[in-house]
Design an enzyme around this catalytic site. Structure first.
Site, short mmCIF file in Angstrom:
data_model
loop_
_atom_site.label_atom_id
_atom_site.label_comp_id
_atom_site.label_asym_id
_atom_site.label_seq_id
_atom_site.Cartn_x
_atom_site.Cartn_y
_atom_site.Cartn_z
N ASP A 15 -9.89 -3.81 1.87
CA ASP A 15 -8.44 -3.74 2.35
C ASP A 15 -8.06 -4.77 3.59
O ASP A 15 -8.85 -4.82 4.51
CB ASP A 15 -8.09 -2.34 2.73
CG ASP A 15 -7.83 -1.50 1.80
OD1 ASP A 15 -7.00 -1.93 0.83
OD2 ASP A 15 -8.31 -0.13 1.58
N HIS A 57 0.80 -1.08 0.02
CA HIS A 57 -0.10 0.00 0.14
C HIS A 57 0.85 1.33 -0.06
O HIS A 57 0.45 2.50 -0.53
CB HIS A 57 -0.84 0.21 0.99
CG HIS A 57 -2.07 -0.87 1.19
ND1 HIS A 57 -1.65 -2.37 1.62
CD2 HIS A 57 -3.30 -0.93 0.92
CE1 HIS A 57 -2.97 -3.15 1.30
NE2 HIS A 57 -3.67 -2.17 0.98
#
Length: 160
Positions: free
Chosen positions: A92, A23
């Site tokens: 996520d 990320h």
């Protein structure tokens, strides 16, 4: 609208994003697009140990139509999609310090009788994803498999 505490949560999640090899190079706009709807809809789990965030998971409850769009383009979710249906998708999953098993345990407790799916992206193949299946801690394997198969068939039809 975000409340004062929501900004603290956003900061903790941003810190986890910055520590995640996958990320950390993603844009701030993508962070906002993926995280703010989760916070506003209370569709996230943030694990904290001794005051420090260690893991984060968010999910959306999609309709079949928004699910089909999402599978084709993971950036296609609109704010209204996040809580529009009953088809749980993990958006996520961030556990940069080795706490993925703990996060999984908490998610199975959070959704004991539900199933969910996620698009798993492997760091070596960033342009390729694989749909993975997750089941709650109290749902039987037989029921989960039946539901997974039903959802899979419905998605295939919707994608045609």
């Amino acid at each position: 609208m975000m409340l004062k505490n929501d900004f603290n949560v956003l900061g903790q999640i941003a810190w986890l994003w910055a520590n995640s090899p996958m990320h950390r190079n993603w844009s701030v706009s993508l962070l906002m697009k993926n995280v703010i709807p989760a916070i506003e809809n209370d569709q996230y789990l943030l694990l904290v140990d001794d005051g420090f965030p260690i893991a984060y998971c968010s999910w959306a409850k999609l309709t079949l139509e928004s699910e089909a769009r999402y599978v084709k383009d993971t950036n296609s979710l609109k704010i209204d999609d996040w809580n529009a249906g009953d088809r749980i998708w993990i958006i996520d999953w961030i556990a940069p310090f080795g706490d993925s098993s703990l996060l999984y345990k908490h998610m199975r407790q959070r959704f004991p009788y539900d199933i969910g799916r996620a698009i798993r992206i492997y760091p070596s193949k960033k342009d390729t994803g694989k749909i993975i299946y997750l089941k709650g801690g109290k749902i039987t394997k037989k029921v989960a498999e039946k539901t997974f198969l039903q959802y899979e068939q419905e998605l295939i039809t919707a994608l045609q």
